[in-house]
Scaffold this motif. Structure first.
Motif, short mmCIF file in Angstrom:
data_model
loop_
_atom_site.label_atom_id
_atom_site.label_comp_id
_atom_site.label_asym_id
_atom_site.label_seq_id
_atom_site.Cartn_x
_atom_site.Cartn_y
_atom_site.Cartn_z
N GLY A 149 0.80 -1.22 0.00
CA GLY A 149 0.00 0.00 0.00
C GLY A 149 0.83 1.27 0.00
N PHE A 150 2.01 1.23 -0.62
CA PHE A 150 2.84 2.43 -0.71
C PHE A 150 2.16 3.49 -1.58
CE2 PHE A 150 6.19 -0.75 0.20
CZ PHE A 150 6.79 -0.13 1.28
N LYS A 151 2.38 4.75 -1.20
CA LYS A 151 1.81 5.86 -1.97
C LYS A 151 2.83 6.99 -2.03
CE LYS A 151 -2.93 4.82 -0.48
NZ LYS A 151 -4.12 5.32 0.26
N GLY A 152 2.56 7.97 -2.90
CA GLY A 152 3.35 9.18 -2.94
C GLY A 152 4.83 8.95 -3.15
N GLU A 153 5.65 9.68 -2.38
CA GLU A 153 7.10 9.62 -2.55
C GLU A 153 7.67 8.26 -2.17
OE1 GLU A 153 9.06 12.53 -0.20
OE2 GLU A 153 8.34 11.75 1.73
N ALA A 154 7.01 7.56 -1.27
CA ALA A 154 7.49 6.22 -0.89
C ALA A 154 7.37 5.26 -2.08
CB ALA A 154 6.69 5.70 0.29
N ALA A 155 6.25 5.36 -2.81
CA ALA A 155 6.06 4.51 -3.99
C ALA A 155 7.08 4.85 -5.08
CB ALA A 155 4.64 4.67 -4.52
N GLU A 156 7.36 6.15 -5.24
CA GLU A 156 8.34 6.56 -6.25
C GLU A 156 9.73 6.07 -5.88
OE1 GLU A 156 7.70 7.88 -9.19
OE2 GLU A 156 5.60 7.61 -8.59
N THR A 157 10.04 6.04 -4.60
CA THR A 157 11.33 5.52 -4.16
C THR A 157 11.46 4.03 -4.51
OG1 THR A 157 11.50 7.12 -2.35
CG2 THR A 157 12.83 5.13 -2.16
N ILE A 158 10.40 3.29 -4.29
CA ILE A 158 10.40 1.86 -4.64
C ILE A 158 10.68 1.70 -6.14
CG2 ILE A 158 8.88 -0.13 -5.01
CD1 ILE A 158 9.72 -0.14 -2.24
N ARG A 159 9.99 2.49 -6.96
CA ARG A 159 10.18 2.39 -8.42
C ARG A 159 11.62 2.73 -8.80
NH1 ARG A 159 4.91 5.07 -8.21
NH2 ARG A 159 3.31 3.52 -8.77
#
Length: 419
Positions: A149-159
């Motif tokens: 359930g990552f969102k925002g900047e955390a999701a972009e970091t994963i990518r």
């Protein structure tokens, strides 16, 4: 001389030796409880002796010629209901009735099972190139983002981190790290057995030993009611520095004794002849559909060494934390309880940080969280440890932090009342 005396205080504590012996026995029993597969594992050793580990064209050609003899043998075997003409061992074993009522001798049935395992290695070796061509790193990133359930900047970091992993995958393929024979992970899970199961057992056993040793040597005078005499001698309160060094020496001895004994027993039970230099990123080592991809080309023996080194460094950090608690609390049992509370909080609390900010990664960069997945160290695998420098950043940053607290605690000890 002073350090020797401090070490003697530790060695006079029967609990340390008893626990060390108890843990070695427990670890031995656990390893032996898994030894039932060692006979099947020996098949790989014979394959490696014959073909080597690298699954190149020459090796596959030779392997294929030998596999034809297995196919000929299977085609003549009479299966359930008198059927013959099977092409592969797996085809014959698809019929469950053959396990309930084998239409062959026990020797031939064991031979069939062995041939089926050889078929697994042969077919997998043939399919590796296609598997890695279809390995979608971007899709892996999106799966993890949706799973947690990552969102925002955390999701972009994963990518962003998985984009780096894509580059590493390309390098891995160029180096042929993935094309080496190793114990088939999806069947035997040897990587998890050694690095996850035994690794975690070792870590938590060593936590108990390290906390007890550090707490006992630091608090010895206060618990023996001799602090007012000892800390007013010529050496005075500087004795606390000798205790810190003594705790480090004693912990080093305990760490390498338990780790060395456990790994020694493991490698006596399970033979890794010919496999020491196989890359951990070998596809055969994979346990799930997504294979292990180390950030660097790390062989099996190097990974074992890195595991031992990382465990040692983490235990020194935990010893430092215990030393700080001991200076303030002056009671080994209270120190032990307090450390376990901090350990529990360090594992649980990061889970409450919102998954929309990069702080969710920062709060997971702790030795408390680091110890939970030794089977994934130095790999692009888990969401919270995906960074290629997760381990060195965590160790170095916490080392600076803890040594700073040790310095402040010692200065406080120099000024505080002894009663």
């Amino acid at each position: 001389m002073i350090i020797q005396q401090e070490l003697l205080k530790i060695f006079r504590l029967p609990i340390v030796g008893i626990l060390l012996l108890f843990f070695i026995i427990i670890n031995s029993l656990f390893i032996w409880s898994n030894s039932y597969i060692k006979g099947e594992l020996s098949l790989l050793t014979s394959l490696v002796d014959k073909y080597g580990t690298e699954t190149n064209e020459e090796m596959l050609s030779q392997f294929g010629d030998d596999y034809e003899q297995i196919s000929d043998w299977v085609s003549k075997v009479e299966g359930p209901n008198g059927k013959t003409g099977y092409k592969h061992p797996s085809e014959l074993l698809e019929d469950d009735e053959i396990f309930l009522n084998p239409p062959m001798s026990e020797k031939d049935f064991d031979q069939l099972l062995e041939y089926n395992l050889i078929e697994t290695y042969y077919r997998t070796a043939q399919d590796i190139d296609v598997i890695y061509e279809n390995l979608d790193i971007e899709n892996r990133a999106e799966t993890i983002i949706n799973l947690y359930g990552f969102k925002g900047e955390a999701a972009e970091t994963i990518r962003a981190q998985f984009e780096q992993l894509e580059d590493r995958k390309v390098q891995l393929i160029e180096n042929q790290e993935h094309k080496h024979l190793f114990f088939y992970g999806k069947i035997y899970e040897m990587h998890n057995l050694l690095f996850k199961d035994i690794g975690l057992i070792l870590i938590f056993e060593l936590i108990i030993l390290v906390v007890l040793i550090t707490g006992a040597v630091t608090n010895y005078e206060f618990e023996q009611k001799t602090a007012l005499v000892t800390y007013t001698t010529k050496i005075g309160r500087k004795l606390v520095l000798h205790k810190f060094i003594s705790a480090g020496i004693a912990n080093t001895a305990a760490i390498f004794s338990l780790t060395g004994a456990t790994l020694g027993i493991y490698f006596l039970v399970f033979t890794y002849d010919g496999l020491w230099n196989v890359p951990v990123s070998s596809y055969f080592n994979a346990i799930t559909e997504f294979p292990y991809i180390t950030w660097w080309n790390i062989s099996f023996i190097e990974y074992v060494g890195l595991m031992v080194l990382l465990i040692y460094l983490v235990m020194l950090l935990f010893s430092g934390m215990t030393y700080i608690l001991s200076i303030w609390l002056k009671n080994t049992y209270l120190v032990f309880f307090s450390f376990m509370v901090f350990l529990s909080l360090g594992i649980v609390l990061p889970g409450y940080v919102p998954l929309s900010t990069n702080w969710t990664y920062y709060v997971h960069q702790t030795p408390f969280f680091l110890i939970l997945n030794p089977q994934e160290w130095f790999m692009g695998y888990s969401a919270f440890t995906i960074s290629p420098y997760y381990e060195p950043i965590t160790i170095s940053s916490w080392a600076i932090f803890i040594f700073g607290l040790i310095y402040l605690s010692i200065r406080h000890f120099y000024r505080q009342a002894l009663h």
